[in-house]
Each structure stands twice: as structure tokens, then as C-alpha cells.
Design a protein around this motif. Sequence first.
Motif, short mmCIF file in Angstrom:
data_model
loop_
_atom_site.label_atom_id
_atom_site.label_comp_id
_atom_site.label_asym_id
_atom_site.label_seq_id
_atom_site.Cartn_x
_atom_site.Cartn_y
_atom_site.Cartn_z
N THR A 194 -25.22 28.89 -30.31
CA THR A 194 -26.35 29.65 -30.86
C THR A 194 -27.65 29.23 -30.22
OG1 THR A 194 -27.46 30.31 -32.91
CG2 THR A 194 -26.74 28.01 -32.76
N ARG A 195 -28.60 30.15 -30.21
CA ARG A 195 -29.97 29.85 -29.78
C ARG A 195 -30.88 29.67 -30.98
NH1 ARG A 195 -30.10 35.03 -26.12
NH2 ARG A 195 -28.30 35.47 -27.44
N ASN A 196 -30.34 29.90 -32.16
CA ASN A 196 -31.15 29.88 -33.39
C ASN A 196 -30.38 29.15 -34.48
OD1 ASN A 196 -32.74 30.38 -35.60
ND2 ASN A 196 -32.36 32.59 -35.66
N LEU A 197 -30.75 27.92 -34.76
CA LEU A 197 -30.02 27.11 -35.73
C LEU A 197 -30.05 27.69 -37.13
CD1 LEU A 197 -30.75 23.39 -34.74
CD2 LEU A 197 -28.58 24.64 -34.61
N SER A 198 -31.10 28.42 -37.46
CA SER A 198 -31.16 29.00 -38.80
C SER A 198 -30.04 30.02 -39.03
CB SER A 198 -32.51 29.67 -39.03
OG SER A 198 -32.70 30.78 -38.17
N SER A 199 -29.49 30.57 -37.96
CA SER A 199 -28.44 31.58 -38.10
C SER A 199 -27.11 30.96 -38.52
CB SER A 199 -28.25 32.34 -36.78
OG SER A 199 -27.76 31.49 -35.76
N VAL A 200 -26.99 29.63 -38.42
CA VAL A 200 -25.73 28.98 -38.81
C VAL A 200 -25.95 28.04 -39.99
CG1 VAL A 200 -24.76 29.17 -36.50
CG2 VAL A 200 -26.04 27.11 -37.10
N SER A 201 -27.07 28.20 -40.69
CA SER A 201 -27.40 27.28 -41.78
C SER A 201 -26.37 27.31 -42.90
CB SER A 201 -28.78 27.63 -42.35
OG SER A 201 -28.80 28.98 -42.80
N SER A 202 -25.68 28.43 -43.08
CA SER A 202 -24.71 28.54 -44.17
C SER A 202 -23.42 27.78 -43.90
CB SER A 202 -24.38 30.01 -44.43
OG SER A 202 -23.72 30.59 -43.31
N LEU A 203 -23.25 27.30 -42.68
CA LEU A 203 -21.98 26.68 -42.31
C LEU A 203 -21.84 25.22 -42.72
CD1 LEU A 203 -21.14 28.02 -38.72
CD2 LEU A 203 -20.06 28.59 -40.88
N GLN A 204 -22.95 24.60 -43.11
CA GLN A 204 -22.93 23.15 -43.38
C GLN A 204 -22.38 22.42 -42.15
OE1 GLN A 204 -20.40 23.53 -46.93
NE2 GLN A 204 -22.11 22.76 -48.16
N VAL A 205 -23.07 22.63 -41.03
CA VAL A 205 -22.64 22.08 -39.73
C VAL A 205 -22.61 20.55 -39.79
CG1 VAL A 205 -23.33 21.84 -37.32
CG2 VAL A 205 -23.47 24.06 -38.45
N ASP A 206 -21.54 19.97 -39.24
CA ASP A 206 -21.41 18.51 -39.21
C ASP A 206 -22.31 17.89 -38.14
OD1 ASP A 206 -19.23 18.01 -41.19
OD2 ASP A 206 -18.12 19.31 -39.84
N GLU A 207 -22.35 18.53 -36.97
CA GLU A 207 -23.13 18.00 -35.86
C GLU A 207 -23.76 19.16 -35.09
OE1 GLU A 207 -23.68 14.89 -35.20
OE2 GLU A 207 -22.06 13.75 -36.15
#
Length: 455
Positions: free
Chosen positions: A326-339
Motif C-alpha cells: 500500500t501507499r496509504n497506511l490508513s487504508s489498512v488500519s482495520s487489519l490490525q497489522v503486526d508489522e
Amino acid sequence: MAASCIYDVFLSFSGVDTRKNFTAHLLAALERHDLYTFRDDTKLTRGEEIGPELLKAIEQSKVSIIIFSKSYASSRWCLDELVKIMNCKRRFGQIVIPIFYDIQPSDVRSQRGCYEEAFASHEKRFDMKMVKNWRSALKEAANLSGYDLQNMANGCESTFIETAVREVADKLNLTCLSVADYPVGIKPRVKKLSEFLKLGSNSDNVRIVAIWGIGGSGKTTIAKAMYNRIHRIHEFESSSFLANVGPTSMQPNGFVELQEKLLCDLRLDGNQRIRSQDYGIEVIKRRAWCRKVLLVLDDVDNIRQLRALAINRDLLRSGSIIIVTTRNLSSVSSLQVDEVYKPKELNREESLQLFSWHAFRRDQPVEDYEILSEEVVSYAKGLPLVLEILGSFLSDKTVPEWRSELKKLKKIPNNDVQGKLRLSFDSLDNEQRGLFLDIACFFLLEWTKTCQSKH
């Protein structure tokens, strides 16, 4: 290996014993792993003689799997296949893997029991030279390293089959996705990503990692290389690489297209058409996440894309891995990304090498182009896409032409990267053109930093 290989795998088996059970399950597993497999009842054309067609298919296969069962030696066709397989092993180096199904390997090697009875019958009906060739091929094949169902996986057929198929894939060293013509700098970045994914650890938790950066920085290339590396070997039950998620979702019916692609990759579609986006979400929730999966979502730019694919950590089975570029971290905010992994730009040495491959088809500049190449590398600031585009554009041009083009680039303000690359812009495909805005933003940021430092 034969030069004209068409099939990954040829299956030699006795239909009486295994066609509707073990062989059918093995074939399904091979196809799940995208191994193109010849089996007589699925690939033969009606009306053709079975003998010549089978023998031709053996020559056109990279691997032959021989399923030795109780009635294998009773079949003349099986024995003829076996002679041909061993001949291809000697002539072309074909990989041969024996599987001993419901029979002891020693009985096959020594031709005892039901095999002895079969050959006693053959000696009454066929030429002794032919029978001798069958016996010799049988002994040679049975002495190869293979799999004995009775002594592996506690006799569990499904586990046994997955182990065998994984070895076939490893022996063929197959890749699933085309990564890059010149994969300069990919290995260390894949290694870093594997650390974030904690591959090789004993943890069986769901793992979600985002690869974040501007367009042209190599995110997708790294994700592809990682997918190729692990999608077969970490006991995933299914895997999918969804490319261009953002652009696809913007197309008419794009979300449904992504849903259908996901279900197809995970071998869950059953020829089922998704009637609507909401219907697709429920189908994915119900059927996709009950298994251990590897999923790569490339170029996610909006949270709605994750919702349409029902991506939810709580629904995923233990051991699943999700990689998002992704180029936009806010677009994956719902994923609870580990790293979050932000790949470093290529260093000077890597940049020069990548540029040289595209400009000169070698890993360093040719004579008289060294200084000019250094100027291009300095300009590109370690962005792979810029190096590839400029290298391809300047390839086969003379030194005066290089100097002329570099002068044009230097006249354009630092923040106008699109103008700098307009020289070759018209020759790009749509995906590459779409990345220019991100590259322009990168250079604008650099220019802004420079201005701020002066004040």
C-alpha cells in the motif's frame, strides 16, 4: 530433460486399484498446486490409440510419478509406461518418483507375491525379451527413493499426498509469479520481509504485514518474490495473490471481480458466480477463512477493498499469513497489522547494477558510459522504477544522445519528476504511468526538505 516438455507431471497407475480413490486425490492435490498433470482419462483425445499417446505424454513430462499397487504389474500398459519412463530418466534426466500404495517396496523390487503371479502369466503370453525389459524397469524404479504409504504419516492418505506433492513442486523449483527481468536487490529485501513475517518460528498465530512506500519503490516486486518463496512450502491449504486491488476495485463490478478471483484462487468457486458484492462477502466469510491461507493484496488504497474481501483477523485460521502492499497506511488500519515494512531505496551499487542491466544488458556500464550512468543513478535516488525506465529509454543511444537527454532532465525543476521522465512516458504501459504521480510526490518531498533546510 526433454526439450519439448508440456506437462509438469505424468501419473502412471493401475486404474483397477487406484483410479477413483488414491490417484483421484493425488491428481486433485497436484492441480491445487498448479502442477499441470497428465492422466489418461483426463488428457487423452477420443479415438486416438492409447499406447502411442501415453508414450508421447511421458516424453513431454518433467516428472513421472509411478503408483505401485497390487495390480500394477498385471497391466501390460502400466509396464510399457514404466519402460518408457525409465528410458526417459536415462536419456533426459526425467525425475521419477515411485509411490508404494498398499504394497511393500521389497515385494515390488523382488517381484514377489502378486507381482510374481503377474509375471508368471506374462511369460505365457508375451515375448520373453519384452518380459525381461519389464522386470528390469520394475526393479530399477523400485530402487529409487520414493514414498511408502504404509510407513509414512501413519497411513493417512491426505497428509501423505500433500507431502509427496510438495516434494514434486520443490524438485521442479516452480515459481508462480513473474517477479522481475533483473531482480537486483530483491533477496535482502525478501529476507527482511521474512523476518517481519516470523517465518521459521514455532508461532502458529495469524500474521499480517504491510509493505508501505511510494509507487515505484519495489513493493509489489518484493511481495511477488515472497509469495513465490513460501506459497508451496509452509503447509498453506490455499493461496492467492490479488494484483492491482485498488485499480480493479474502481472498474465496473470491480469488487465482485476481486471476490470471484479470490474464491477461484482458493479453489472455492465451484463455478459459482457472485451475484452481488454483499453476497460475495458472505460467501468468503463462510468458505474462505476456515482454512490456513496465504494471501497477498497488492496496491490496496481504500479500506472498502478490505471490507469487500471480508478480510478480518478474527475470522482467519491460525497460521494464515496476509501481506498487503500500500501507499496509504490508513487504508489498512482495520487489519490490525503486526508489522509495517518500508523497503529501503536501492543503494548506489544496486542502482548502478539495475540501471546497467536495462541500459546495457549487463551488470555494469560499458566503456565511455560510466560517468553518464553515475549521473542517472544519482538522479534516480534508488527508485527501481525510475532506473528501469531510464535504462530502457537510454538503451542503444549514443554518448551524444545521452548527454542531450541528461541536459533536458537537469533543466526541469527537481519537483517536476513527470517532466523529467516525459522523455519515455509515452512508451509506458498504464500501470507504470499510474506510478508517476507517486514518484513526483517523492521528489516534491525531497525538494521541500531542501528548501526548508535553506531557510
